[in-house]
Design a protein around this motif. Sequence first.
Motif, PDB file in Angstrom:
ATOM      1  N   PRO A 103       0.772  -1.236   0.115  1.00  0.00           N
ATOM      2  CA  PRO A 103       0.050   0.033   0.037  1.00  0.00           C
ATOM      3  C   PRO A 103       0.955   1.314  -0.069  1.00  0.00           C
ATOM      4  O   PRO A 103       1.843   1.220   0.707  1.00  0.00           O
ATOM      5  N   PRO A 104       0.620   2.190  -0.785  1.00  0.00           N
ATOM      6  CA  PRO A 104       1.359   3.591  -0.924  1.00  0.00           C
ATOM      7  C   PRO A 104       1.097   4.474   0.136  1.00  0.00           C
ATOM      8  O   PRO A 104      -0.194   4.619   0.586  1.00  0.00           O
ATOM      9  N   LEU A 105       1.774   5.501   0.043  1.00  0.00           N
ATOM     10  CA  LEU A 105       1.383   6.738   0.557  1.00  0.00           C
ATOM     11  C   LEU A 105       1.270   7.680  -0.590  1.00  0.00           C
ATOM     12  O   LEU A 105       1.955   7.839  -1.197  1.00  0.00           O
ATOM     13  N   VAL A 106      -0.195   8.204  -0.755  1.00  0.00           N
ATOM     14  CA  VAL A 106      -0.577   8.752  -1.721  1.00  0.00           C
ATOM     15  C   VAL A 106      -0.609  10.349  -1.450  1.00  0.00           C
ATOM     16  O   VAL A 106      -1.005  10.647  -0.304  1.00  0.00           O
ATOM     17  N   VAL A 107       0.056  11.243  -2.084  1.00  0.00           N
ATOM     18  CA  VAL A 107       0.272  12.626  -2.074  1.00  0.00           C
ATOM     19  C   VAL A 107      -0.411  13.417  -3.237  1.00  0.00           C
ATOM     20  O   VAL A 107       0.001  13.164  -4.302  1.00  0.00           O
ATOM     21  N   ASP A 108      -1.507  14.081  -2.971  1.00  0.00           N
ATOM     22  CA  ASP A 108      -2.272  14.793  -3.838  1.00  0.00           C
ATOM     23  C   ASP A 108      -1.987  16.232  -4.010  1.00  0.00           C
ATOM     24  O   ASP A 108      -2.452  16.988  -3.121  1.00  0.00           O
ATOM     25  N   LEU A 109      -0.902  16.860  -4.616  1.00  0.00           N
ATOM     26  CA  LEU A 109      -0.390  17.995  -4.557  1.00  0.00           C
ATOM     27  C   LEU A 109      -0.943  18.895  -5.664  1.00  0.00           C
ATOM     28  O   LEU A 109      -1.016  18.846  -6.791  1.00  0.00           O
ATOM     29  N   GLY A 110      -2.084  19.744  -5.187  1.00  0.00           N
ATOM     30  CA  GLY A 110      -2.868  20.519  -5.921  1.00  0.00           C
ATOM     31  C   GLY A 110      -2.531  21.955  -6.244  1.00  0.00           C
ATOM     32  O   GLY A 110      -1.257  22.285  -5.623  1.00  0.00           O
ATOM     33  N   GLY A 111      -3.295  22.847  -6.493  1.00  0.00           N
ATOM     34  CA  GLY A 111      -3.306  24.283  -6.614  1.00  0.00           C
ATOM     35  C   GLY A 111      -3.301  25.037  -5.254  1.00  0.00           C
ATOM     36  O   GLY A 111      -2.545  25.869  -5.008  1.00  0.00           O
ATOM     37  N   GLY A 112      -4.427  24.393  -4.340  1.00  0.00           N
ATOM     38  CA  GLY A 112      -4.682  25.107  -3.117  1.00  0.00           C
ATOM     39  C   GLY A 112      -4.420  24.288  -1.860  1.00  0.00           C
ATOM     40  O   GLY A 112      -4.018  24.833  -0.923  1.00  0.00           O
ATOM     41  N   SER A 113      -4.338  22.932  -1.975  1.00  0.00           N
ATOM     42  CA  SER A 113      -4.080  22.107  -1.064  1.00  0.00           C
ATOM     43  C   SER A 113      -3.259  21.020  -1.394  1.00  0.00           C
ATOM     44  O   SER A 113      -2.994  20.600  -2.926  1.00  0.00           O
ATOM     45  N   THR A 114      -2.451  20.214  -0.382  1.00  0.00           N
ATOM     46  CA  THR A 114      -2.114  18.860  -0.440  1.00  0.00           C
ATOM     47  C   THR A 114      -2.741  18.023   0.112  1.00  0.00           C
ATOM     48  O   THR A 114      -2.732  18.124   1.651  1.00  0.00           O
ATOM     49  N   GLU A 115      -3.099  16.837  -0.162  1.00  0.00           N
ATOM     50  CA  GLU A 115      -3.454  15.714   0.500  1.00  0.00           C
ATOM     51  C   GLU A 115      -2.532  14.647   0.752  1.00  0.00           C
ATOM     52  O   GLU A 115      -1.909  14.094  -0.217  1.00  0.00           O
ATOM     53  N   PHE A 116      -2.634  14.167   1.850  1.00  0.00           N
ATOM     54  CA  PHE A 116      -1.714  12.790   2.314  1.00  0.00           C
ATOM     55  C   PHE A 116      -2.689  11.728   2.663  1.00  0.00           C
ATOM     56  O   PHE A 116      -3.647  12.019   3.464  1.00  0.00           O
ATOM     57  N   MET A 117      -2.470  10.424   2.143  1.00  0.00           N
ATOM     58  CA  MET A 117      -3.459   9.298   2.757  1.00  0.00           C
ATOM     59  C   MET A 117      -2.553   8.051   2.839  1.00  0.00           C
ATOM     60  O   MET A 117      -1.955   7.671   1.608  1.00  0.00           O
ATOM     61  N   LEU A 118      -2.722   7.290   3.702  1.00  0.00           N
ATOM     62  CA  LEU A 118      -2.094   6.040   4.060  1.00  0.00           C
ATOM     63  C   LEU A 118      -3.128   5.012   4.229  1.00  0.00           C
ATOM     64  O   LEU A 118      -3.962   5.269   5.120  1.00  0.00           O
ATOM     65  N   GLU A 119      -3.154   3.861   3.831  1.00  0.00           N
ATOM     66  CA  GLU A 119      -4.150   2.782   4.262  1.00  0.00           C
ATOM     67  C   GLU A 119      -3.619   1.800   5.304  1.00  0.00           C
ATOM     68  O   GLU A 119      -4.490   1.161   6.110  1.00  0.00           O
ATOM     69  N   GLN A 124      -3.205   1.450   9.395  1.00  0.00           N
ATOM     70  CA  GLN A 124      -4.608   1.754   9.421  1.00  0.00           C
ATOM     71  C   GLN A 124      -4.801   3.085   8.556  1.00  0.00           C
ATOM     72  O   GLN A 124      -4.022   3.894   8.602  1.00  0.00           O
ATOM     73  N   PRO A 125      -5.974   3.157   8.134  1.00  0.00           N
ATOM     74  CA  PRO A 125      -6.237   4.357   7.160  1.00  0.00           C
ATOM     75  C   PRO A 125      -6.114   5.647   7.944  1.00  0.00           C
ATOM     76  O   PRO A 125      -6.598   5.949   8.949  1.00  0.00           O
ATOM     77  N   TRP A 126      -5.770   6.501   7.154  1.00  0.00           N
ATOM     78  CA  TRP A 126      -5.365   8.060   7.908  1.00  0.00           C
ATOM     79  C   TRP A 126      -4.882   8.887   6.676  1.00  0.00           C
ATOM     80  O   TRP A 126      -4.604   8.709   5.699  1.00  0.00           O
ATOM     81  N   ASN A 127      -5.728  10.201   6.553  1.00  0.00           N
ATOM     82  CA  ASN A 127      -5.551  11.079   5.768  1.00  0.00           C
ATOM     83  C   ASN A 127      -5.485  12.501   6.378  1.00  0.00           C
ATOM     84  O   ASN A 127      -5.988  12.659   7.508  1.00  0.00           O
ATOM     85  N   ILE A 128      -4.762  13.478   5.703  1.00  0.00           N
ATOM     86  CA  ILE A 128      -4.938  14.828   6.132  1.00  0.00           C
ATOM     87  C   ILE A 128      -4.843  15.630   4.755  1.00  0.00           C
ATOM     88  O   ILE A 128      -4.173  15.354   3.933  1.00  0.00           O
ATOM     89  N   SER A 129      -5.526  16.963   5.061  1.00  0.00           N
ATOM     90  CA  SER A 129      -5.450  17.792   4.092  1.00  0.00           C
ATOM     91  C   SER A 129      -4.891  19.060   4.464  1.00  0.00           C
ATOM     92  O   SER A 129      -5.008  19.813   5.505  1.00  0.00           O
ATOM     93  N   LEU A 130      -3.851  19.489   3.915  1.00  0.00           N
ATOM     94  CA  LEU A 130      -3.104  20.806   4.440  1.00  0.00           C
ATOM     95  C   LEU A 130      -3.090  21.790   3.650  1.00  0.00           C
ATOM     96  O   LEU A 130      -3.181  21.550   2.183  1.00  0.00           O
ATOM     97  N   PRO A 131      -3.103  22.950   3.899  1.00  0.00           N
ATOM     98  CA  PRO A 131      -3.397  24.308   3.017  1.00  0.00           C
ATOM     99  C   PRO A 131      -2.237  24.975   2.246  1.00  0.00           C
ATOM    100  O   PRO A 131      -1.552  26.136   2.449  1.00  0.00           O
ATOM    101  N   VAL A 132      -1.733  23.982   1.624  1.00  0.00           N
ATOM    102  CA  VAL A 132      -0.369  24.436   0.808  1.00  0.00           C
ATOM    103  C   VAL A 132      -0.451  23.734  -0.671  1.00  0.00           C
ATOM    104  O   VAL A 132      -0.502  22.569  -0.692  1.00  0.00           O
TER     105      VAL A 132
END
Length: 289
Positions: A128-144, A147-155
């Motif tokens: 299972p990967p660590l997925v990083v979604d680097l967007g224009g307004g925020s960056t999301e991290f998720m790991l399964e 145990q499942p865990w994710n966070i969205s940061l304002p960068v």
Amino acid sequence: MRCAAVDIGTNSCRLLIAETGGEQWKVLHRTMVTTRIGEGVDRQRVINPAAMERTVRGLLILQEHMTRFRAERLRAVGTSALRDAVNREEFVEKVRQELNWQVEVISGEEEARLSYLGVRCGLSLDQPPLVVDLGGGSTEFMLENPQPWNISLPVGAVRAAETGMSDQQISELLKPAASRFSALGSPMVVVGGTATTLVAMQRGLKKYDSRLVHGQKLTVDQVKYWRDYLSAMTLEERRQVTGLQPERADIIVPGIRILALIMDLLGYEEILVSESDILDGIIAELSAD
């Protein structure tokens, strides 16, 4: 059934159309339009009228693609800029009136979940990967795992460009992820325009081809090379770089700076880049309904 997924992001609006049926589905069409709905949202918390009009016009273009491919079902989501804008309901209503679409403004956690699902649908990985979604307004991290865990940061790339964030400020915003994800054995998979553009530049793609981008690796040295190389250029010089969309030239350096800091903070020497992302996650769920 032909299903469509639309992501109204801070920098661009993207469309995926797929033929669904059971657990298997086939991609028919991917496209995007750069509309920069997030222009000024970080400072004013408002979608300005010009950005709203640009984005509605962009969505009308995507609707034409949906008509051409005879899409029967749609889920359209709005992410960081719409989450932050106090007048998001005005935009949602305008889209409803002009396109008869119901735009769903989703949480950062839902964005992370859908991006993770999209990556798992599109890449075969040993663990299972660590997925990083680097967007224009925020960056999301998720790991399964474990145990499942994710966070969205304002960068994000647009936010960092507009506010002139320093590396120290970006690092501060990334700290909640760094404390959770550093020294992981999981592969890091990155989605979003910064990462896919890096691959396109690294491979010298004169015409973007997702098949030549999806699943490619980037090392931290390659990421930092492009950060430094592009930083030394003028905006006009960047617009001439092979593999870099001219409309992304003003935000590509902040995006790469964020990615380099993520890799350093989390201790990753390389990443995988995925074309499968939130859109694929939406299609996967529409297909399963």
